[in-house]
Design a protein around this motif. Structure first.
Motif, PDB file in Angstrom:
ATOM      1  N   THR A   1     -12.547  -8.924   1.477  1.00 38.86           N
ATOM      2  CA  THR A   1     -11.171  -9.427   1.499  1.00 38.86           C
ATOM      3  C   THR A   1     -10.438  -8.771   2.661  1.00 38.86           C
ATOM      4  O   THR A   1     -11.049  -8.172   3.518  1.00 38.86           O
ATOM      5  N   SER A   2      -9.143  -8.876   2.701  1.00 40.45           N
ATOM      6  CA  SER A   2      -8.341  -8.242   3.756  1.00 40.45           C
ATOM      7  C   SER A   2      -7.360  -7.260   3.132  1.00 40.45           C
ATOM      8  O   SER A   2      -6.156  -7.529   3.042  1.00 40.45           O
ATOM      9  N   PRO A   3      -7.824  -6.119   2.667  1.00 40.77           N
ATOM     10  CA  PRO A   3      -6.923  -5.147   2.043  1.00 40.77           C
ATOM     11  C   PRO A   3      -5.992  -4.527   3.072  1.00 40.77           C
ATOM     12  O   PRO A   3      -6.281  -4.478   4.266  1.00 40.77           O
ATOM     13  N   ARG A   4      -4.878  -4.042   2.579  1.00 36.63           N
ATOM     14  CA  ARG A   4      -3.912  -3.397   3.461  1.00 36.63           C
ATOM     15  C   ARG A   4      -4.409  -2.020   3.882  1.00 36.63           C
ATOM     16  O   ARG A   4      -5.194  -1.379   3.197  1.00 36.63           O
ATOM     17  N   LEU A   5      -3.919  -1.573   5.011  1.00 43.79           N
ATOM     18  CA  LEU A   5      -4.283  -0.253   5.502  1.00 43.79           C
ATOM     19  C   LEU A   5      -3.519   0.835   4.772  1.00 43.79           C
ATOM     20  O   LEU A   5      -4.063   1.907   4.510  1.00 43.79           O
ATOM     21  N   ARG A   6      -2.259   0.551   4.391  1.00 39.91           N
ATOM     22  CA  ARG A   6      -1.391   1.624   3.919  1.00 39.91           C
ATOM     23  C   ARG A   6      -0.389   1.122   2.898  1.00 39.91           C
ATOM     24  O   ARG A   6       0.187   0.043   3.029  1.00 39.91           O
ATOM     25  N   PHE A   7      -0.192   1.905   1.832  1.00 40.91           N
ATOM     26  CA  PHE A   7       0.905   1.745   0.890  1.00 40.91           C
ATOM     27  C   PHE A   7       1.694   3.055   0.860  1.00 40.91           C
ATOM     28  O   PHE A   7       1.274   4.069   1.413  1.00 40.91           O
ATOM     29  N   GLY A   8       2.829   3.053   0.137  1.00 37.74           N
ATOM     30  CA  GLY A   8       3.518   4.295  -0.157  1.00 37.74           C
ATOM     31  C   GLY A   8       4.863   4.442   0.500  1.00 37.74           C
ATOM     32  O   GLY A   8       5.288   3.631   1.331  1.00 37.74           O
ATOM     33  N   THR A   9       5.558   5.520   0.106  1.00 39.45           N
ATOM     34  CA  THR A   9       6.932   5.761   0.555  1.00 39.45           C
ATOM     35  C   THR A   9       7.015   6.568   1.837  1.00 39.45           C
ATOM     36  O   THR A   9       8.089   6.703   2.415  1.00 39.45           O
ATOM     37  N   ALA A  10       5.902   7.144   2.290  1.00 38.74           N
ATOM     38  CA  ALA A  10       5.938   7.919   3.533  1.00 38.74           C
ATOM     39  C   ALA A  10       6.170   7.000   4.720  1.00 38.74           C
ATOM     40  O   ALA A  10       5.830   5.808   4.699  1.00 38.74           O
ATOM     41  N   ALA A  11       6.748   7.551   5.770  1.00 35.89           N
ATOM     42  CA  ALA A  11       6.976   6.765   6.985  1.00 35.89           C
ATOM     43  C   ALA A  11       5.643   6.272   7.538  1.00 35.89           C
ATOM     44  O   ALA A  11       4.618   6.960   7.469  1.00 35.89           O
ATOM     45  N   ALA A  12       5.663   5.071   8.116  1.00 36.32           N
ATOM     46  CA  ALA A  12       4.437   4.503   8.684  1.00 36.32           C
ATOM     47  C   ALA A  12       3.830   5.432   9.724  1.00 36.32           C
ATOM     48  O   ALA A  12       2.603   5.534   9.851  1.00 36.32           O
ATOM     49  N   THR A  13       4.677   6.121  10.469  1.00 39.78           N
ATOM     50  CA  THR A  13       4.173   6.996  11.529  1.00 39.78           C
ATOM     51  C   THR A  13       3.473   8.244  10.993  1.00 39.78           C
ATOM     52  O   THR A  13       2.874   8.997  11.767  1.00 39.78           O
ATOM     53  N   ASN A  14       3.545   8.477   9.651  1.00 44.38           N
ATOM     54  CA  ASN A  14       2.812   9.605   9.063  1.00 44.38           C
ATOM     55  C   ASN A  14       1.304   9.371   9.033  1.00 44.38           C
ATOM     56  O   ASN A  14       0.535  10.294   8.767  1.00 44.38           O
ATOM     57  N   LEU A  15       0.890   8.129   9.293  1.00 41.28           N
ATOM     58  CA  LEU A  15      -0.529   7.813   9.409  1.00 41.28           C
ATOM     59  C   LEU A  15      -0.882   7.747  10.890  1.00 41.28           C
ATOM     60  O   LEU A  15      -0.314   6.951  11.637  1.00 41.28           O
ATOM     61  N   THR A  16      -1.828   8.586  11.317  1.00 38.55           N
ATOM     62  CA  THR A  16      -2.229   8.660  12.722  1.00 38.55           C
ATOM     63  C   THR A  16      -3.660   8.171  12.887  1.00 38.55           C
ATOM     64  O   THR A  16      -4.571   8.636  12.191  1.00 38.55           O
ATOM     65  N   LEU A  17      -3.844   7.227  13.825  1.00 33.36           N
ATOM     66  CA  LEU A  17      -5.165   6.731  14.185  1.00 33.36           C
ATOM     67  C   LEU A  17      -5.525   7.320  15.537  1.00 33.36           C
ATOM     68  O   LEU A  17      -4.817   7.110  16.523  1.00 33.36           O
ATOM     69  N   ARG A  18      -6.628   8.056  15.575  1.00 26.67           N
ATOM     70  CA  ARG A  18      -7.033   8.719  16.821  1.00 26.67           C
ATOM     71  C   ARG A  18      -8.093   7.897  17.546  1.00 26.67           C
ATOM     72  O   ARG A  18      -9.225   7.814  17.118  1.00 26.67           O
ATOM     73  N   TRP A  19      -7.757   7.258  18.538  1.00 23.33           N
ATOM     74  CA  TRP A  19      -8.439   6.568  19.635  1.00 23.33           C
ATOM     75  C   TRP A  19      -9.658   5.714  19.339  1.00 23.33           C
ATOM     76  O   TRP A  19     -10.230   5.110  20.232  1.00 23.33           O
ATOM     77  N   CYS A  20     -10.107   5.582  18.077  1.00 24.88           N
ATOM     78  CA  CYS A  20     -11.176   4.624  17.790  1.00 24.88           C
ATOM     79  C   CYS A  20     -11.260   4.422  16.292  1.00 24.88           C
ATOM     80  O   CYS A  20     -10.865   5.281  15.511  1.00 24.88           O
ATOM     81  N   GLY A  21     -11.797   3.279  15.881  1.00 27.78           N
ATOM     82  CA  GLY A  21     -11.962   2.990  14.468  1.00 27.78           C
ATOM     83  C   GLY A  21     -12.151   1.512  14.244  1.00 27.78           C
ATOM     84  O   GLY A  21     -11.921   0.687  15.139  1.00 27.78           O
ATOM     85  N   GLN A  22     -12.583   1.155  13.042  1.00 21.32           N
ATOM     86  CA  GLN A  22     -12.734  -0.246  12.656  1.00 21.32           C
ATOM     87  C   GLN A  22     -11.765  -0.522  11.517  1.00 21.32           C
ATOM     88  O   GLN A  22     -11.660   0.261  10.560  1.00 21.32           O
ATOM     89  N   PHE A  23     -11.039  -1.641  11.616  1.00 22.33           N
ATOM     90  CA  PHE A  23      -9.986  -1.991  10.667  1.00 22.33           C
ATOM     91  C   PHE A  23     -10.093  -3.469  10.323  1.00 22.33           C
ATOM     92  O   PHE A  23     -10.584  -4.269  11.123  1.00 22.33           O
ATOM     93  N   PRO A  24      -9.606  -3.870   9.129  1.00 21.17           N
ATOM     94  CA  PRO A  24      -9.747  -5.275   8.735  1.00 21.17           C
ATOM     95  C   PRO A  24      -8.987  -6.247   9.628  1.00 21.17           C
ATOM     96  O   PRO A  24      -9.474  -7.328   9.926  1.00 21.17           O
ATOM     97  N   SER A  25      -7.770  -5.879  10.076  1.00 22.31           N
ATOM     98  CA  SER A  25      -6.940  -6.871  10.769  1.00 22.31           C
ATOM     99  C   SER A  25      -6.025  -6.206  11.787  1.00 22.31           C
ATOM    100  O   SER A  25      -5.379  -5.201  11.493  1.00 22.31           O
TER     101      SER A  25
END
Length: 659
Positions: free
Chosen positions: A546-570
């Motif tokens: 399916t296409s699950p979301r990357l992130r839920f929750g009350t923290a600011a979106a910028t609290n999640l850091t992606l470092r220069w490579c990775g595979q993501f659904p969308s």
């Protein structure tokens, strides 16, 4: 007859016995034999123990292969310093020079059975050592049908065996503590000084090795198999936790029952005491089939223990090491246990001895090598009535008094172990139907999993959780080179991972996710971040049908850091667009892959996931299988890594093109 008169009579009888043997009261290396028939020096175990109590030196008690009635319990209280005291059954006749038969094959037919049935409610064998014996070793003995449920506190702990005062006791080959009952410590109660009061420090060292079994004991309260505590003194409550170190090298703690700690309840202090799993090479320290016997108790965790602070940090490291020794294949296997809200192992905090042993400036960290947590079961519960508590988990729960618990392999190559994994968390589940507000993660607490296989588990709301505490404490942990596959997470807005902080937590709890593969899981999203929580992702694969979301929750979106490579659904997921993305400092680019991909049985990455990442400082150096993670490309001569937990390794081709 008063106790003083009885002991005086025993001493006079002992002098007469020694005279016939040509000995004096200071004699060394006395061997006595217990049973019926030719060559037996004593008819009962108590008589033999009485004979040894005033004698220094090393002693042996040979028990004839028969059932020895110990209806009112046997007590050993040495009055002088002694070396070794060895209690061994399996002697077909008292005159035999060595035991015969194999208890692993013939069971009680090759053991001496100490039977506590009938008589007063007492421990079958009570060792009140008080630092006077170097080591008591018990082999080829079954201790059964003890009943420490007396109305007096001092007769309420340790159904089969009790050990008090500073002592070292080894349960070895052919030993079974089984079918006993007590209020505390159905099988065993072991304790030195109390952990909650300031009194002279004493500790019991209890060694479970050579295949010894703690089997089918029942505690009406805590510690079905083992309880680190108890009482032998009138006026001191039996629920007193005491200092004991349980060293589990091989053998099993199985099929025991209790309200709390059905396998073991062993809470130490900052001075020491607790559990030391140290499985021998090629063997297993097994905790299996232990269950709660009071379904109304909130957190009836089967293995409720402190990790022993008597273990010093490894040289050059801040970690205290437990589990298999480096390079060895022994396993701590915790399987098929059931608890109310916590189903496997719960790592507890520490007592302070009323301030005599205060917490250190930095909380301790442990590494636990070669651990399997399989098919444990717990029941979900609601946190609505206690939002600051309720730390539950079906497989592993760790108190925040631990800075970090790392579960990692002891071997580079784990392929010879079952499922090819040295760290395995599989088949754990919840019992019943979860309510709308219920919660039950698989793992909860400051835990880091390295090269772990997390597969075929069930959870409610999230699979792996880090939580801050209401008093402002933060937690940290994460995953490295691990496979998280075929798991099911129930509940609305369910995620594989969650970092949850309370308002005002300084710095925020944080999760590091490096070189992992998340595939074929059923959930609504990857991460939930609340409050000041943060997370960092590097070189992970997050794929799903399916296409699950990357992130839920009350923290600011910028609290999640992606470092220069990775595979993501969308690439169009709003959560992906809003997060912090850091470019590769070497190339100046961010190198993502989007979509969903299938894997073979080894989870080797398909071509699109290969050679995507410049190595990260302090990144894992080995993949899930223990192979080098960093490989140099022939085309450019640069170091690169594949996405996910598994590094692609081509079939070996020799220079002449023949394999």
């Amino acid at each position: 007859m008063s106790p003083t008169t009885r002991r005086t009579s025993r001493f006079h009888a002992l002098l007469a016995l020694l005279a016939t043997l040509g000995c004096t009261p200071g004699a060394h290396a006395l061997t006595v034999s217990v049973g019926t028939g030719a060559g037996c020096t004593h008819a009962t175990l108590q008589d033999a123990l009485d004979a040894l109590e005033p004698l220094s030196g090393d002693h042996r008690i040979h028990l004839r292969t028969q059932t020895h009635a110990v209806a009112n319990g046997a007590v050993y209280q040495p009055t002088v310093a002694q070396g070794f005291v060895r209690i061994e059954g399996g002697y077909a006749n008292c005159s035999d020079a060595a035991p015969s038969g194999n208890p692993a094959v013939s069971g009680d037919a090759a053991r001496a059975v100490l039977d506590g049935a009938g008589g007063l409610p007492r421990t079958v064998l009570s060792l009140q050592i008080d630092g006077r014996v170097g080591s008591v070793q018990i082999r080829r003995v079954a201790i059964r049908r003890g009943d420490a449920t007396g109305p007096e506190d001092r007769f309420s702990s340790g159904g089969g065996l009790s050990v008090f005062g500073a002592a070292s006791v080894l349960l070895g080959f052919g030993t079974v503590i089984g079918g006993n009952t007590a209020v505390y410590g159905g099988g065993i109660a072991a304790g030195g000084s109390r952990t909650i009061t300031s009194e002279p420090f004493e500790r019991v060292d209890l060694f479970i090795t050579e295949g010894a079994e703690i089997d089918a004991n029942i505690a009406l309260n805590q510690g079905g198999g083992i309880f680190c505590g108890g009482s032998r003194t009138a006026g001191i409550l039996p629920e007193s936790t005491r200092h004991a170190s349980v060293v589990h090298a091989s053998g099993s703690i199985i099929n025991n029952q209790a309200r709390f700690g059905s396998a073991m309840f062993c809470q130490g202090s900052y001075a020491g005491g607790g559990y030391q799993p140290r499985p021998v090479d090629g063997g297993a320290a097994l905790v299996f089939g232990n269950i709660e016997n009071d379904p109304l108790l909130a957190i009836a965790c089967p293995l409720a223990i402190s990790l022993d602070l008597g273990v010093a940090p490894t040289a050059g490291s801040s970690y205290r090491d437990l589990g298999a020794a480096p390079g060895e294949s022994g396993v701590l296997w915790i399987a098929n246990n059931r608890g109310q809200n916590s189903g496997g192992m719960c790592v507890l905090g520490y007592n302070t001895r009323s301030g005599a042993s205060p917490p250190p400036a930095t909380e301790p960290s442990f590494r636990l090598r070669n651990v399997w947590l399989d098919q444990n079961t717990a029941r979900p519960a609601s946190r609505n009535t206690n939002p600051g508590g309720g730390d539950f988990a079906s497989a592993l729960r760790v108190a925040r008094q631990i800075s970090e618990l790392v579960l990692e392999p002891a071997l580079d190559d784990c392929s010879l172990l079952q499922c090819g994994a040295c760290v395995r968390i599989t088949g754990n589940a919840y019992d019943g139907v979860p309510g709308a507000t219920d919660f039950l993660p698989l793992v909860s607490g400051p835990v880091t999993l390295r090269r772990a296989r997390i597969e075929d588990n069930e959870a409610v709301q999230t699979l792996f959780e880090l939580r801050g505490s209401p008093d402002g404490g933060a937690s940290s942990g994460g995953l490295r080179s691990s496979l998280m596959v075929d798991n099911i997470v129930a509940g609305a807005s369910s995620t594989l991972l969650r970092v949850d902080d309370f308002a005002g937590t300084p710095g925020g709890s944080s999760m590091q996710l490096t070189s992992n593969t998340f595939a074929r899981n059923t959930q609504d999203g990857l991460l939930q971040l609340d409050g000041a929580a943060t997370a960092e992702l590097w070189a992970n694969v997050f794929t799903a049908s399916t296409s699950p979301r990357l992130r839920f929750g009350t923290a600011a979106a910028t609290n999640l850091t992606l470092r220069w490579c990775g595979q993501f659904p969308s690439a169009t997921d709003p959560d992906y667009v809003a997060v912090t993305r850091l470019a590769d400092p070497g190339t100046g680019t961010f190198n993502p892959v989007f979509g969903s991909y299938s894997f073979d049985a080894s989870f080797a990455p398909p071509p699109i996931l290969r050679d995507r990442c410049t190595p990260l400082l302090l990144a894992p150096t080995r993949d899930f299988y223990g192979r080098p993670k960093i490989q140099r490309t022939i085309a450019t001569g640069t170091d690169v890594e594949d996405l996910g937990a598994v590094e692609f390794v081509p079939d070996p081709i020799f220079a002449d093109s023949f394999e």
